[in-house]
Design a protein around this motif. Sequence first.
Motif, PDB file in Angstrom:
ATOM      1  N   ARG A 175     -26.191  -7.285 -29.128  1.00 53.11           N
ATOM      2  CA  ARG A 175     -27.379  -8.115 -29.380  1.00 53.11           C
ATOM      3  C   ARG A 175     -27.101  -9.368 -30.188  1.00 53.11           C
ATOM      4  O   ARG A 175     -27.908 -10.289 -30.208  1.00 53.11           O
ATOM      5  CB  ARG A 175     -28.442  -7.303 -30.133  1.00 53.11           C
TER       6      ARG A 175
ATOM      7  N   TYR B 203     -29.966 -10.337 -35.463  1.00 54.18           N
ATOM      8  CA  TYR B 203     -31.401 -10.319 -35.197  1.00 54.18           C
ATOM      9  C   TYR B 203     -32.170  -9.734 -36.371  1.00 54.18           C
ATOM     10  O   TYR B 203     -31.607  -9.028 -37.213  1.00 54.18           O
ATOM     11  CB  TYR B 203     -31.708  -9.529 -33.921  1.00 54.18           C
TER      12      TYR B 203
ATOM     13  N   SER C 173     -33.861 -13.347 -32.636  1.00 48.50           N
ATOM     14  CA  SER C 173     -32.429 -13.615 -32.655  1.00 48.50           C
ATOM     15  C   SER C 173     -32.148 -14.788 -33.589  1.00 48.50           C
ATOM     16  O   SER C 173     -32.936 -15.722 -33.688  1.00 48.50           O
ATOM     17  CB  SER C 173     -31.948 -13.958 -31.250  1.00 48.50           C
TER      18      SER C 173
END
Length: 124
Positions: free
Chosen positions: A49, A52, A59
């Motif tokens: 990812r 975040y 993000s």
Amino acid sequence: MSLLDDVREKFEAGSAGVWVNTYEEERARAELVELFDAHPFKYFWSSSRGLYDPKTGTSYGTDPEQGFPGVVAFVRDAKSGIFVLFDAHHQLAAGPEHGVSVRAMREFLQTKHSPVLVISPMEE
């Protein structure tokens, strides 16, 4: 002692970096969101990812393609925050960027007053 108690105790004792050894990543994530709920700047990172906000999912512009060096650069340049790193054990243990990543993290921990947690199924 619970995960929350252990992390709280280490930070109250002045630890800048904490390595949490657990296979229960989802439980750890939920407990850490609760523990740091009142802190305005909290950042979680995973290799899939990037960086975040754990509550909003927002993000912070670290592309997962940049990998660990990207998050280390963000952490190094950030003014403050609480940083929880998932998957960092792979990057700190081996790889061509190993020396740079370890050095950057060490310098960050020595000069900043922002805690860093590494959540890992592996021992330090």
